[in-house]
Scaffold this motif. Structure first.
Motif, PDB file in Angstrom:
ATOM      1  N   GLU A 100       0.844  -1.188   0.000  1.00  0.00           N
ATOM      2  CA  GLU A 100       0.000   0.000   0.000  1.00  0.00           C
ATOM      3  C   GLU A 100       0.881   1.241   0.000  1.00  0.00           C
ATOM      4  O   GLU A 100       1.827   1.343   0.787  1.00  0.00           O
ATOM      5  N   PRO A 101       0.613   2.211  -0.886  1.00  0.00           N
ATOM      6  CA  PRO A 101       1.440   3.426  -0.901  1.00  0.00           C
ATOM      7  C   PRO A 101       1.429   4.137   0.444  1.00  0.00           C
ATOM      8  O   PRO A 101       0.393   4.258   1.096  1.00  0.00           O
ATOM      9  N   ILE A 102       2.594   4.601   0.851  1.00  0.00           N
ATOM     10  CA  ILE A 102       2.720   5.363   2.094  1.00  0.00           C
ATOM     11  C   ILE A 102       2.446   6.824   1.765  1.00  0.00           C
ATOM     12  O   ILE A 102       3.189   7.450   0.994  1.00  0.00           O
ATOM     13  N   LEU A 103       1.389   7.378   2.355  1.00  0.00           N
ATOM     14  CA  LEU A 103       0.973   8.745   2.074  1.00  0.00           C
ATOM     15  C   LEU A 103       1.302   9.654   3.249  1.00  0.00           C
ATOM     16  O   LEU A 103       1.390   9.210   4.400  1.00  0.00           O
ATOM     17  N   ARG A 104       1.468  10.933   2.954  1.00  0.00           N
ATOM     18  CA  ARG A 104       1.773  11.911   4.000  1.00  0.00           C
ATOM     19  C   ARG A 104       0.657  11.986   5.035  1.00  0.00           C
ATOM     20  O   ARG A 104       0.913  12.241   6.212  1.00  0.00           O
ATOM     21  N   SER A 105      -0.589  11.769   4.602  1.00  0.00           N
ATOM     22  CA  SER A 105      -1.719  11.852   5.520  1.00  0.00           C
ATOM     23  C   SER A 105      -1.798  10.661   6.466  1.00  0.00           C
ATOM     24  O   SER A 105      -2.574  10.692   7.420  1.00  0.00           O
ATOM     25  N   LYS A 106      -1.015   9.608   6.194  1.00  0.00           N
ATOM     26  CA  LYS A 106      -1.066   8.409   7.021  1.00  0.00           C
ATOM     27  C   LYS A 106       0.124   8.262   7.955  1.00  0.00           C
ATOM     28  O   LYS A 106       0.211   7.278   8.691  1.00  0.00           O
ATOM     29  N   ILE A 107       1.043   9.217   7.935  1.00  0.00           N
ATOM     30  CA  ILE A 107       2.228   9.117   8.775  1.00  0.00           C
ATOM     31  C   ILE A 107       2.432  10.448   9.498  1.00  0.00           C
ATOM     32  O   ILE A 107       1.860  11.484   9.128  1.00  0.00           O
ATOM     33  N   SER A 108       3.236  10.418  10.542  1.00  0.00           N
ATOM     34  CA  SER A 108       3.537  11.623  11.298  1.00  0.00           C
ATOM     35  C   SER A 108       4.587  12.447  10.569  1.00  0.00           C
ATOM     36  O   SER A 108       5.160  12.028   9.555  1.00  0.00           O
ATOM     37  N   GLY A 109       4.863  13.627  11.116  1.00  0.00           N
ATOM     38  CA  GLY A 109       5.932  14.441  10.566  1.00  0.00           C
ATOM     39  C   GLY A 109       7.287  13.854  10.885  1.00  0.00           C
ATOM     40  O   GLY A 109       7.414  12.823  11.560  1.00  0.00           O
ATOM     41  N   GLU A 110       8.334  14.526  10.406  1.00  0.00           N
ATOM     42  CA  GLU A 110       9.694  14.032  10.634  1.00  0.00           C
ATOM     43  C   GLU A 110       9.984  13.999  12.130  1.00  0.00           C
ATOM     44  O   GLU A 110       9.846  14.997  12.832  1.00  0.00           O
ATOM     45  N   GLY A 111      10.384  12.842  12.616  1.00  0.00           N
ATOM     46  CA  GLY A 111      10.680  12.672  14.027  1.00  0.00           C
ATOM     47  C   GLY A 111       9.448  12.732  14.911  1.00  0.00           C
ATOM     48  O   GLY A 111       9.559  12.899  16.122  1.00  0.00           O
ATOM     49  N   GLY A 112       8.248  12.585  14.309  1.00  0.00           N
ATOM     50  CA  GLY A 112       7.002  12.700  15.068  1.00  0.00           C
ATOM     51  C   GLY A 112       6.652  11.425  15.804  1.00  0.00           C
ATOM     52  O   GLY A 112       7.380  10.438  15.794  1.00  0.00           O
ATOM     53  N   ARG A 113       5.497  11.484  16.456  1.00  0.00           N
ATOM     54  CA  ARG A 113       5.012  10.349  17.212  1.00  0.00           C
ATOM     55  C   ARG A 113       3.546  10.106  16.850  1.00  0.00           C
ATOM     56  O   ARG A 113       2.909  10.923  16.186  1.00  0.00           O
ATOM     57  N   ALA A 114       3.023   8.991  17.303  1.00  0.00           N
ATOM     58  CA  ALA A 114       1.631   8.637  16.997  1.00  0.00           C
ATOM     59  C   ALA A 114       0.722   9.432  17.920  1.00  0.00           C
ATOM     60  O   ALA A 114       0.426   9.015  19.035  1.00  0.00           O
ATOM     61  N   ALA A 115       0.259  10.593  17.468  1.00  0.00           N
ATOM     62  CA  ALA A 115      -0.586  11.473  18.264  1.00  0.00           C
ATOM     63  C   ALA A 115      -1.979  11.532  17.663  1.00  0.00           C
ATOM     64  O   ALA A 115      -2.142  11.526  16.438  1.00  0.00           O
ATOM     65  N   ILE A 116      -2.989  11.584  18.546  1.00  0.00           N
ATOM     66  CA  ILE A 116      -4.371  11.677  18.089  1.00  0.00           C
ATOM     67  C   ILE A 116      -4.589  12.951  17.286  1.00  0.00           C
ATOM     68  O   ILE A 116      -5.333  12.973  16.298  1.00  0.00           O
ATOM     69  N   SER A 117      -3.944  14.034  17.682  1.00  0.00           N
ATOM     70  CA  SER A 117      -4.139  15.302  16.995  1.00  0.00           C
ATOM     71  C   SER A 117      -3.733  15.235  15.532  1.00  0.00           C
ATOM     72  O   SER A 117      -4.232  16.005  14.708  1.00  0.00           O
TER      73      SER A 117
END
Length: 303
Positions: A100-117
């Motif tokens: 499945e293609p990895i999209l920007r909307s499905k991952i956090s920012g650089e060095g980010g974490r899994a946040a609800i926001s």
């Protein structure tokens, strides 16, 4: 014997060099094929393994494949270095399947974490509500589901009518149950807190509703149509059959008692019409109590 050993060693060296040459040639051709993109195609970073919510994305979990350029979704990555610049970590915010293609909307920012926001829409808020095993539909409400929110309360002007239940919000997306935010969960989980994706005003409604009553969640079909008119159910509706709809949030208005009116008088009896007196007599009416009598009196000197 020493000469034979040297010969065997030389043969082994030659075989090893040949194997290294062949391996390098093969790998070079593979890299060349991978670097060369057919016309009309583009390199896209996809998941090599299943990625669950909160999974740290590393280079070994990514692979590149060719996809038609005119079918690429927005937010794709064309290389591993673009996806993970300077080897900075990214975290999966949505479950992704293999290839499945990895999209920007499905991952956090650089060095980010899994946040609800990070999974909220720009104009939405995350509001947590207290739920129990019954209010949470026995644990069958999971992240990604759509629910209606009900509030049961006692109105200030109940007048002894008891509690009422209103539909507070309709078709609200659940983004987490307790600390579980993965929408790939498929087993019921009894949670104490449900996090809902709501507008700012609806978040205020939820906060107020928890103070004045009890919140319940009702599973809804994502394709269901919201009702423009929300009915209120009261204690009078707790019976089998059609909705009574007798509850009103307005205080009863004062109705003055009807004034006593005197009974209409009985119809008066029609008096009998006496015969017209003659020219030499007159009629005299004598009333005794409630009875009257008529007498004909002849004139003096009349024959």
């Amino acid at each position: 014997m020493r000469g034979q050993g040297l010969i065997i060693l030389g043969v082994a060296i030659l075989v090893g060099l040949a194997a290294v040459f062949l391996a390098n040639s093969y790998l070079g051709r593979v890299e060349e094929r991978q670097a060369t993109t057919p016309r009309g195609m583009a390199k896209v970073a996809v998941a090599r393994v299943p990625l669950e919510f909160g999974t740290v994305i590393t280079p070994d979990k990514i692979t590149l494949i060719d996809l038609p350029m005119d079918t690429l979704p927005a937010g794709t990555f064309s290389s591993v270095s673009q996806l993970l610049p300077m080897n900075r970590n990214r975290v999966a915010l949505r479950p992704m399947a293999v290839n499945e293609p990895i999209l920007r909307s499905k991952i956090s920012g650089e060095g980010g974490r899994a946040a609800i926001s990070a999974v909220l829409k720009p104009d939405m808020r995350a509001a947590a509500v207290r739920v129990g095993d019954v209010a949470g539909v026995g644990g069958f409400v999971l992240p990604g589901d759509v629910v209606d929110v009900l509030v049961t309360r006692t109105p200030p002007n109940a007048n002894g009518g008891g509690q009422i239940t209103d539909i507070l919000l309709q078709k609200i997306r659940v983004i987490a149950i307790d600390q579980e935010a993965s929408d790939s969960a498929d087993k019921p989980v009894i949670g104490k807190t449900a996090t809902l994706e709501v507008s700012q005003v609806d978040a205020q409604k939820l906060a107020l509703a928890q103070q004045v009553g009890q919140i319940s969640l009702v599973l809804a079909n994502p394709s269901a149509v919201t009702s423009p008119t929300v009915e209120t159910v009261s204690v009078d509706d707790l019976r089998d059959g059609a909705y009574v709809g007798g509850y009103s949030d307005r205080a009863p208005t004062y109705q003055p008692p009807m004034a006593w009116s005197a009974a209409p008088p009985p119809p008066r009896r029609a008096r009998s019409i006496a015969a017209a007196p003659s020219a030499d007599s007159s009629t005299v009416l004598i009333v005794r109590g409630t009875k009257d009598s008529s007498y004909e009196v002849r004139h003096y000197g009349a024959h």
